[in-house]
Scaffold this motif. Sequence first.
Motif, mmCIF file in Angstrom:
data_model
loop_
_atom_site.group_PDB
_atom_site.id
_atom_site.type_symbol
_atom_site.label_atom_id
_atom_site.label_comp_id
_atom_site.label_asym_id
_atom_site.label_seq_id
_atom_site.Cartn_x
_atom_site.Cartn_y
_atom_site.Cartn_z
ATOM 1 N N GLN A 187 17.409 -53.412 3.979
ATOM 2 C CA GLN A 187 17.466 -52.670 5.227
ATOM 3 C C GLN A 187 16.851 -51.279 5.038
ATOM 4 O O GLN A 187 16.895 -50.708 3.957
ATOM 5 C CB GLN A 187 18.908 -52.549 5.712
ATOM 6 C CG GLN A 187 19.560 -53.878 6.066
ATOM 7 C CD GLN A 187 20.918 -53.683 6.703
ATOM 8 O OE1 GLN A 187 21.085 -52.881 7.623
ATOM 9 N NE2 GLN A 187 21.914 -54.425 6.221
ATOM 10 N N ALA A 188 16.301 -50.758 6.105
ATOM 11 C CA ALA A 188 15.598 -49.480 6.037
ATOM 12 C C ALA A 188 16.581 -48.315 6.008
ATOM 13 O O ALA A 188 17.685 -48.388 6.558
ATOM 14 C CB ALA A 188 14.656 -49.337 7.228
ATOM 15 N N ASN A 189 16.142 -47.212 5.364
ATOM 16 C CA ASN A 189 16.927 -45.980 5.393
ATOM 17 C C ASN A 189 16.615 -45.210 6.679
ATOM 18 O O ASN A 189 15.891 -45.693 7.556
ATOM 19 C CB ASN A 189 16.673 -45.138 4.140
ATOM 20 C CG ASN A 189 15.241 -44.617 4.045
ATOM 21 O OD1 ASN A 189 14.461 -44.680 4.996
ATOM 22 N ND2 ASN A 189 14.877 -44.081 2.880
ATOM 23 N N ALA A 222 12.229 -49.263 3.365
ATOM 24 C CA ALA A 222 13.090 -50.324 2.841
ATOM 25 C C ALA A 222 12.522 -50.843 1.524
ATOM 26 O O ALA A 222 11.304 -50.815 1.295
ATOM 27 C CB ALA A 222 13.201 -51.467 3.845
#
Length: 323
Positions: A60-62, A67
């Motif tokens: 999952q992306a920050n 990601a």
Amino acid sequence: MSATFALLGLASLSGCATEDEHGDADLRMGYDLDCPRWRCGYNSAEVNGKSVRELRLDGQANADGVAIAGFLPPLGGLLGWELGVEGDSLVARGGLLGTSTLRGAQLVGSTILFDLGEGLSLPVLIAGYEEVEAWGAGDPIAAYSLVYLDLDGLGLQRSVCQGTLTDPLLASVVVLAGERYDEDTKTVVPDQDGWITLGCAGSASAKLALLGYGPHGDVDGEGTSATVAQRQATLKMITADYCGTGEAHTVDGVPLEWENRAGTVVPATLPPAGSLEAIWTEAGALCLDEPRLGDDVVLGCELPSCGDLTLDDGEWATYAVLD
């Protein structure tokens, strides 16, 4: 200290070229040629202008849209390798039967694939590994040199720790697993399973780890991890957040002596009379006598003199280095 490095050979890159600043100037100490890199150091971790200071291991992306998209071992095997952590160290697991593990110097030459969003990807090489002697109790701290090819910078090799153009291998990051750090409030955000924080050499989070106060550190020499309150007191102390409001009162390269309640971190020399700066708790400074930047510091709160208070009243005592 031991160190292992790989030759850099990055190719087939795509990326973006934004100029956003993700400065955590209050959570690091800038690089200074006259100051050891783990005491001063480099800027916050980023690639192509996007922050990688905090990353999720589950793809999952920050908050900056970055990601972790994959992991390739040193020899380029494609058999389902995944990046993870053991304590506050990186590990990779995979291989033919999914039972192989890479750790420490075995990771050198591996590639972490970063998804930058909008179909853009960037391979980041684990170009070096070292074990940095802890400043307190416990075993040496694992640190990694992470390097990528900056197409917008004429193909120059760059460390994820900004400010290291001349030698990207000089900068290393430590890993703090399962925990994040709020840059604005200077507070610990615990119980963050699946998250890692990358602390560039000289940053507050890297100093936290080297002092033995990382999430899986050894605060007392007996394998005990610091509590959240102890870790937050350490963060407040490093950044000189006297009032506990998130406002830092320190600048790059200011000399300081520190001493913790457990007795595992002590001043290099006996502090002279009148050099006590403050006693620190998770709320900030309990008292203040000799600010590390001198008497011109303007605070947003009133703090008493340390008077009869001692280190037993807090987690840390700090001492200004007097002229």
